[in-house]
Scaffold this active site. Structure first.
Site, mmCIF file in Angstrom:
data_model
loop_
_atom_site.group_PDB
_atom_site.id
_atom_site.type_symbol
_atom_site.label_atom_id
_atom_site.label_comp_id
_atom_site.label_asym_id
_atom_site.label_seq_id
_atom_site.Cartn_x
_atom_site.Cartn_y
_atom_site.Cartn_z
ATOM 1 N N SER A 92 0.479 -1.059 -0.061
ATOM 2 C CA SER A 92 -0.071 -0.164 0.071
ATOM 3 C C SER A 92 1.022 1.468 0.134
ATOM 4 C CB SER A 92 -0.829 0.305 1.147
ATOM 5 O OG SER A 92 -1.933 1.149 0.950
ATOM 6 N N GLY B 116 1.776 10.881 4.721
ATOM 7 C CA GLY B 116 0.859 11.998 5.808
ATOM 8 C C GLY B 116 -0.574 11.092 5.444
ATOM 9 N N LEU B 117 -0.310 10.743 4.430
ATOM 10 C CA LEU B 117 -2.184 9.636 4.004
ATOM 11 C C LEU B 117 -2.472 10.441 3.653
ATOM 12 C CD1 LEU B 117 -2.954 8.087 7.779
ATOM 13 C CD2 LEU B 117 -1.980 6.934 5.092
ATOM 14 N N CYS C 17 0.128 3.231 10.126
ATOM 15 C CA CYS C 17 0.846 4.209 9.692
ATOM 16 C C CYS C 17 2.144 5.165 10.746
ATOM 17 C CB CYS C 17 -0.089 5.065 8.821
ATOM 18 S SG CYS C 17 1.303 6.255 8.558
ATOM 19 N N LYS D 196 -2.932 -4.754 8.998
ATOM 20 C CA LYS D 196 -1.437 -4.471 8.932
ATOM 21 C C LYS D 196 -0.669 -3.617 10.037
ATOM 22 C CE LYS D 196 1.518 -2.054 5.655
ATOM 23 N NZ LYS D 196 1.474 -1.941 4.197
ATOM 24 N N THR E 87 6.258 -0.463 8.090
ATOM 25 C CA THR E 87 7.668 0.309 7.580
ATOM 26 C C THR E 87 7.844 1.220 9.766
ATOM 27 O OG1 THR E 87 6.619 2.385 7.895
ATOM 28 C CG2 THR E 87 7.271 2.002 6.193
ATOM 29 N N GLY F 48 11.696 -4.652 2.890
ATOM 30 C CA GLY F 48 12.557 -4.920 2.611
ATOM 31 C C GLY F 48 12.636 -5.602 1.092
ATOM 32 N N THR G 112 9.020 -0.842 -1.661
ATOM 33 C CA THR G 112 10.219 -0.184 -2.091
ATOM 34 C C THR G 112 11.092 -0.642 -3.209
ATOM 35 O OG1 THR G 112 10.442 0.426 0.442
ATOM 36 C CG2 THR G 112 12.415 1.408 -0.888
HETATM 37 C C1 LIG Z 1 6.512 5.974 0.190
HETATM 38 C C2 LIG Z 1 5.476 4.890 0.627
HETATM 39 C C3 LIG Z 1 4.577 4.972 1.096
HETATM 40 C C4 LIG Z 1 3.875 4.071 2.063
HETATM 41 N N1 LIG Z 1 2.296 4.119 2.027
HETATM 42 C C5 LIG Z 1 1.246 3.233 2.535
HETATM 43 C C6 LIG Z 1 0.047 3.532 2.891
HETATM 44 O O1 LIG Z 1 -0.494 4.423 2.407
HETATM 45 N N2 LIG Z 1 -0.323 2.389 3.760
HETATM 46 C C7 LIG Z 1 -0.103 1.473 4.443
HETATM 47 O O2 LIG Z 1 -0.749 0.643 4.689
HETATM 48 N N3 LIG Z 1 0.942 1.340 4.669
HETATM 49 C C8 LIG Z 1 2.330 2.684 3.285
HETATM 50 N N4 LIG Z 1 3.528 2.100 3.562
HETATM 51 C C9 LIG Z 1 4.402 0.835 3.650
HETATM 52 C C10 LIG Z 1 4.688 -0.369 2.819
HETATM 53 O O3 LIG Z 1 2.992 -0.772 1.769
HETATM 54 C C11 LIG Z 1 5.718 -1.628 3.167
HETATM 55 O O4 LIG Z 1 4.593 -2.072 4.024
HETATM 56 C C12 LIG Z 1 7.344 -1.272 3.864
HETATM 57 O O5 LIG Z 1 7.248 0.046 3.092
HETATM 58 C C13 LIG Z 1 7.644 -1.611 4.255
HETATM 59 O O6 LIG Z 1 7.931 -2.162 2.868
HETATM 60 P P1 LIG Z 1 8.720 -1.931 1.770
HETATM 61 O O7 LIG Z 1 10.050 -2.217 2.762
HETATM 62 O O8 LIG Z 1 8.880 -3.263 0.845
HETATM 63 O O9 LIG Z 1 8.952 -1.130 1.011
HETATM 64 C C14 LIG Z 1 4.034 3.254 2.261
HETATM 65 C C15 LIG Z 1 5.605 3.105 1.663
HETATM 66 C C16 LIG Z 1 6.528 3.684 1.668
HETATM 67 C C17 LIG Z 1 7.680 3.514 1.055
#
Ligand SMILES: Cc1cc2nc3c(=O)[nH]c(=O)nc-3n(C[C@H](O)[C@H](O)[C@H](O)COP(=O)(O)O)c2cc1C
Ligand SMILES: Cc1cc2nc3c(=O)[nH]c(=O)nc-3n(C[C@H](O)[C@H](O)[C@H](O)COP(=O)(O)OP(=O)(O)OC[C@H]3O[C@@H](n4cnc5c(N)ncnc54)[C@H](O)[C@@H]3O)c2cc1C
Ligand SMILES: Cc1cc2nc3c(=O)[nH]c(=O)nc-3n(C[C@H](O)[C@H](O)[C@H](O)COP(=O)(O)OP(=O)(O)OC[C@H]3O[C@@H](n4cnc5c(N)ncnc54)[C@H](O)[C@@H]3O)c2cc1C
Ligand SMILES: Cc1cc2nc3c(=O)[nH]c(=O)nc-3n(C[C@H](O)[C@H](O)[C@H](O)COP(=O)(O)O)c2cc1C
Ligand code: FES
Ligand code: FES
Lengths: 318, 226, 318, 226
Positions: free
Chosen positions: C23, C74-75, C132, C167, C195, C246, C268
């Site tokens: 997401s 910030g959503l 979040c 989540k 995150t 990651g 990411t």
């Molecule tokens: C730029 C960005 C925006 C994100 N926005 C949301 C979000 O709106 N809602 C949500 O549940 N997670 C959000 N995440 C978290 C990701 O969905 C994911 O759970 C997290 O980044 C860890 O996985 P990754 O290392 O593969 O990115 C966001 C992550 C990034 C990097």
């Protein structure tokens, strides 16, 4: 030799440089002496000691990860009594301050080991490692609970007048509250932070890479986590903070000072270049000169502007 | 020998392959990022080295009949020992194995230096098919065994040495952090009675942990408790 | 096209591939369609929606860090009503399942947004983003408290029979307990993890790099933290886990499956190579064939051997 | 244009410097690891490109008298626009600044292409001493201003354009993540009345966020609310 403007006070202890070698990463200093000038180091925090000898965790104990590493040493150490009997002569001759580190599994263990270290003049200060993630398999350490933190610090404070540093864990939701409990019980400084819990899996052999399964993540990967922890703790307490977690360069060190740390810890960086601490000290001096500053304290907490107000991120548009 | 490249990577541990008064030769396999960086160095570029660290093979007592077992990259750590042994008149037999023929490197140098050489590959593409330790198993018991290679190979070598009642010196491989004995991350269980056991209070079962990077990397097989 | 052995069930929803686009990282999928084959993706989790429109945090919102990045968006979103009115046509034509994501500041907000999404056939499942880190400045989200977690899940469960994913946050001491509360209230799956809180400081300008000061750390830097979280949650619950944090390669994905995840989230990694999800799906198929396995489920949790027993690391030697 | 190198690094954003039917030319400054990797590519190596992404300068309406302001690496993004403008008969004046003379690159190509060129360096080592915007400030008002460079330079340019009552197109720089409009990480506040404003419910103060990577990177100065 003292570089002007870099000295720091931790309780009654004055260190010529704000660089502490992280506990468990630097042995007793002697191991690194062939590769680093210990007289250019603020202090060495010794490997954590427990009441009884410990052989530590099963192998493997180390795994390298992206921009970091996991360790699960498990507090291997010869126990406080044997240590005091055999290792103190070498410490007495060390060219920098030696800070004892105490770990344990019960409040009275911290108290006993602290009391024994406190009696020794070779020990300049005592750090309470209440945050080692490698001995409590589900990760619940003293530093994860404000009341347990308070209990350990209170017990240690009773038995020593030496400067007392409490080392906090990043594996919590509200580190500031835990920091306040440590301060309230008389901690002279806070070390922020210990390693972050993590693990790695061997996908060829289908098993955890570490003998202990879980370990502590250190190195540049965790720096953003550590900087935020320092930033939050600095808003909540008045005692000095020793910021640590992923510092490998002077710019990294400055992040911690600007967040609110008065000193820094350097651990993992020594493993790939033992000249890092010396280089940071030299570059910090140059930085002060270049910015027209007289003392590093002038920048401590200077980037600590609080958090964005709730209104700002409401930002409703309709 | 630990080679810290720039950046936040851990150091690479390498054995000294060959050395004289002026030069140090390193032999390494490009296995990942750090060795790729090393291999990318051009003539004239400089790199920081710390070492040599730890001990080496103990060639005292002038053994006359030595078997050397090398697996993969382990070949890099035994050349200096082989040359030194031949020089003092020992008969040296190198048993050298790798996954496939292309991974068998530099063994002609051992032959030229006066070693007898037997090869094995897992896929049979050169020498005998199978593990290098199968060659040792069938050999006449030597006076001394030296070995360097992956841990399973070293364990098998230790078992054979025990059956043959021959002393074996094993150069152990492990993931390192500090490389200088400061972090206790690279230990191996060892009999506390060993001369290599670190200073430690008496352990219940007589076993303590020695640091591979400091008390090792070479240990006597019969003293390990792994 | 379905690759044999890779499909996964999340409640009543069957996905052809175990790869969910994280997401907030993948827009509505359409943004990535020129660079990635969405028919080779398990599902897209949409950007989190709130009751009212939000413009999100002040700039900057992104910082790159060692092996990772910080974000503090910030959503930003147009609010549920506007979204349903304007964006659903595109979703209906998407070549893969679309999972709605709901964020909020109160239990009744989650309930309202969930109910509205639940009414739409274009939405295959609903993820509750209770973790979040970028909207609660001190980091206290619903996912940091077992009772708040339970309250949100209960409210959402009341208003939808769609598969419900919760989540979780890594910024807690005991993630397994929180997972159990989510499961007990009827979650069909858990996304582990969001995150990790962190920050970075601009050492030239002496100020936080993010407009919001703190942000969420993602990317390979946090993988060891995320793998351990999945490992712990997998021991505590029976619902499927969507492991994330990651993942950039098939080996990374396998770590999560072996730890106990039935599916993975990819966020990411898409930013530096949008072909990563497709490549992982192809390589997972090859991996199964090579290992003589018929279904990915055969490896789920296979490296989950529990934790080292307390005795093992007591290891007292004297 | 986003160039994802191997490994876990973020993509590098680059403007197209020059292009014809067969080739795309990129001009970039080696600023860190990712551009160092790019610069290290040898002839014949391949690299993945995504793009071109986002919009470009709008050269419609055939302006006859154009000022182009470029700061540092920003020079890379304005060459194609300069050439196109000269080709349709516009008189083009390039104001180009950098920290020091060594960082002023490629400006002879602009002169050869028919642009008038004025230079500034912060240390006075070439052209006028000071910021490039000081040159613009003293110039006669052009019909259109195009600018690309660091944000402070763009803000100064916007202020000058407003005083001159001249429309200015600014190519904004920001840290990117997705680069395709999917993450809302690279926004800039903009009047909701702008044709570039993204689809969004009416905002209270008439300001919404546009994505630099998707609705931009080129915006009209007078529509920004930063
Ligand atoms: C730029 C960005 C925006 C994100 N926005 C949301 C979000 O709106 N809602 C949500 O549940 N997670 C959000 N995440 C978290 C990701 O969905 C994911 O759970 C997290 O980044 C860890 O996985 P990754 O290392 O593969 O990115 C966001 C992550 C990034 C990097
Ligand atoms: C005492 C000692 C001496 C050593 N001497 C030498 C030496 O002389 N020459 C030498 O080449 N290496 C030697 N090694 C190994 C060396 O330290 C590195 O581990 C190795 O070269 C890989 O480094 P890397 O960073 O490039 O790979 P990494 O990035 O660490 O690993 C990349 C990938 O390759 C795999 N891998 C790592 N090492 C090997 C290996 N050896 N064989 C097969 N797969 C592997 C890993 O699992 C990983 O997935 C020695 C190790 C020890 C302990
Ligand atoms: C729309 C757009 C188009 C762009 N086009 C180009 C282009 O055509 N050519 C080009 O070279 N770059 C261009 N950039 C900038 C480019 O994306 C990279 O940021 C830059 O090249 C540095 O990449 P790096 O990974 O090597 O450095 P990083 O590792 O990101 O940075 C290394 C260090 O250099 C500093 N730094 C980064 N960028 C700059 C800079 N531009 N000036 C001064 N210091 C800097 C950082 O603070 C950091 O400490 C463009 C950016 C945008 C937004
Ligand atoms: C191998 C290793 C062993 C450690 N042992 C201890 C220890 O015994 N006691 C302790 O308080 N911290 C220990 N730590 C934590 C470090 O002192 C330091 O707080 C942490 O690694 C973060 O800093 P860094 O990223 O600079 O390493 C250890 C860290 C490592 C990497
Ligand atoms: S690697 Fe640190 S003790 Fe051996
Ligand atoms: S970088 Fe993701 S929207 Fe622009």
């Amino acid at each position: 030799m003292v570089s002007a403007g870099l000295s720091v006070e931790i309780g009654a202890l004055r260190l010529p440089f704000p660089t502490l070698m992280g506990s468990g990463c630097y042995g007793t200093g002697a191991e690194f002496a062939p590769f680093a000038d210990l007289s250019r180091v603020g202090a060495v925090v010794l490997k954590s000691l427990t009441r009884k000898p410990r052989l530590g965790n099963a192998m493997p104990r180390l795994v390298h990860t992206p921009a970091g590493m996991l360790n699960a040493i498990g507090l291997q150490n010869p126990g406080i009594d044997w240590y005091l009997e055999h290792e103190m002569v070498a410490l007495a001759e060390a060219p920098c301050a030696m800070i004892g580190s105490v770990a344990g599994f019960a409040v009275d263990e911290y108290e006993e080991v602290c009391a024994k270290l406190a009696a020794r003049p070779e020990i300049a200060a005592i750090e309470l490692n209440i945050s080692c993630p490698n001995v409590a398999s589900e990760g619940e350490t003293f530093a994860c609970d404000p009341r347990l933190t308070a209990a350990v610090v209170r017990a240690a404070r009773r038995v020593t007048r030496k400067p007392l540093i409490v080392k906090l864990s990043p594996n919590v939701t509200g580190i500031a509250t835990i920091a306040q409990h440590a301060e309230a019980e008389g901690a002279d400084a806070l070390a922020v932070v210990n390693t972050v819990r993590g693990m790695a899996i061997d996908v060829d052999r289908w098993q955890p890479r570490l003998g202990n399964v879980a370990g502590g993540l250190s190195g540049p990967a965790i720096r953003p986590i550590a900087v935020l922890a320092v930033y939050e703790v600095a808003r909540a307490v008045r005692v000095p903070i020793i910021g640590q977690g992923g510092i490998v360069s002077t710019a990294d060190a400055l992040e911690f000072f600007l967040a609110g740390a008065s000193a820094i810890g350097i651990g993992t960086a020594n493993f790939f270049d033992p000249r890092v601490p010396e280089r940071i000290v030299a570059e910090l001096s140059a930085y002060l000169a270049q910015r027209g500053l007289h003392d590093l304290h002038e920048i401590v907490g200077r980037a600590n502007v609080g958090f964005a107000s709730a209104e700002q991120y409401e930002g409703d548009a309709g | 020998m630990a080679i810290p490249p720039g950046g936040a990577a851990a150091a690479v541990a390498l054995g000294i392959y060959d050395a004289d008064a002026r030069d140090v030769h390193l032999l390494f396999v490009v296995a990942g990022k750090r060795t790729r960086d090393l291999a990318g160095l051009r003539e004239g570029e400089t790199v920081a080295l710390a070492g040599p660290l730890g001990n080496g093979f103990d060639l005292g007592g002038v053994p006359r009949d030595v078997a050397i077992v090398a697996g993969g990259v382990g070949i890099a750590s035994v050349f200096l020992a082989a040359v030194a042994l031949v020089r003092v008149g020992a008969s040296v037999h190198l048993y050298y194995g790798a996954r496939t023929a292309a991974m068998l490197v530099e063994h002609e140098r051992f032959a030229r230096a006066g070693c007898e050489v037997s090869l094995a590959t897992e896929d049979g593409s050169a020498g005998e098919r199978g593990y290098v330790t199968a060659l040792l198993e069938r050999a006449r018991a030597p006076e001394l065994i030296l070995a360097c290679g992956p841990t399973p190979m070293l364990r098998a070598t230790a078992a054979i040495a025990q059956r043959m009642r021959v002393p074996a010196q094993l150069s152990l491989e492990e993931t390192f952090a500090c490389g200088v004995g400061g972090c206790w991350g690279c230990v191996v269980p060892i009999a506390q009675s060993s001369a290599q056991a670190p200073h430690f209070p008496p352990a219940e079962n007589g076993v303590v942990h020695a640091r591979i990077c400091r008390e090792g990397p070479v240990f006597l097989a019969q003293e390990l408790r792994w």
